[in-house]
Design a protein around this motif. Sequence first.
Motif, PDB file in Angstrom:
ATOM      1  N   VAL A 197       0.839  -1.192   0.000  1.00  0.00           N
ATOM      2  CA  VAL A 197       0.000   0.000   0.000  1.00  0.00           C
ATOM      3  C   VAL A 197       0.877   1.247   0.000  1.00  0.00           C
ATOM      4  O   VAL A 197       0.599   2.224  -0.694  1.00  0.00           O
TER       5      VAL A 197
ATOM      6  N   ARG B 137     -10.723  -0.101  -2.625  1.00  0.00           N
ATOM      7  CA  ARG B 137      -9.730  -1.094  -3.041  1.00  0.00           C
ATOM      8  C   ARG B 137      -8.478  -1.030  -2.165  1.00  0.00           C
ATOM      9  O   ARG B 137      -7.949  -2.057  -1.741  1.00  0.00           O
ATOM     10  N   GLY B 138      -8.014   0.170  -1.881  1.00  0.00           N
ATOM     11  CA  GLY B 138      -6.840   0.333  -1.021  1.00  0.00           C
ATOM     12  C   GLY B 138      -7.111  -0.131   0.394  1.00  0.00           C
ATOM     13  O   GLY B 138      -6.254  -0.741   1.038  1.00  0.00           O
TER      14      GLY B 138
ATOM     15  N   GLU C  83      -7.101  -3.908   0.408  1.00  0.00           N
ATOM     16  CA  GLU C  83      -5.726  -4.401   0.340  1.00  0.00           C
ATOM     17  C   GLU C  83      -5.033  -4.260   1.696  1.00  0.00           C
ATOM     18  O   GLU C  83      -4.353  -5.175   2.143  1.00  0.00           O
ATOM     19  N   TYR C  84      -5.230  -3.141   2.347  1.00  0.00           N
ATOM     20  CA  TYR C  84      -4.640  -2.887   3.666  1.00  0.00           C
ATOM     21  C   TYR C  84      -5.091  -3.939   4.686  1.00  0.00           C
ATOM     22  O   TYR C  84      -4.311  -4.400   5.502  1.00  0.00           O
TER      23      TYR C  84
ATOM     24  N   ALA D 184      -6.316  -6.952   3.894  1.00  0.00           N
ATOM     25  CA  ALA D 184      -6.232  -8.290   3.295  1.00  0.00           C
ATOM     26  C   ALA D 184      -7.626  -8.903   3.143  1.00  0.00           C
ATOM     27  O   ALA D 184      -7.858 -10.066   3.463  1.00  0.00           O
TER      28      ALA D 184
ATOM     29  N   LYS E  80     -11.437  -8.659   0.509  1.00  0.00           N
ATOM     30  CA  LYS E  80     -11.947  -8.317  -0.809  1.00  0.00           C
ATOM     31  C   LYS E  80     -12.798  -7.054  -0.683  1.00  0.00           C
ATOM     32  O   LYS E  80     -13.474  -6.856   0.333  1.00  0.00           O
TER      33      LYS E  80
END
Length: 94
Positions: A9, A37-38, A41-42, A44, A46
């Motif tokens: 990230v 989305r970020g 991702e941060y 882990a 969906k």
Amino acid sequence: MTLCPPGAVLKNLLRKEYLAMTDARNEQPVALITDERGAAEYLALKPATLRAWRCRGIGPRYVVLGARAIRYTYADLGRWVAEQTHVDPVAAAA
């Protein structure tokens, strides 16, 4: 408490969807925010999980910009993760 985003990230912080909000009086950063989305991702996860949680009124705090833009602050994401920490009662008793 300020948490640093994970490496993947952190590399993307310069992408245009990551915004540094500043206080107009002294140009100091107020909050570093990311899109769905970020945030996924941060954490882990969906992005669909975050959408489902928002509909159910659970999960990390988020910001709505305009009519549809959902954003998360890294501070709120880190705080939410810290709140989810649980101690195994068996291990704690030992």
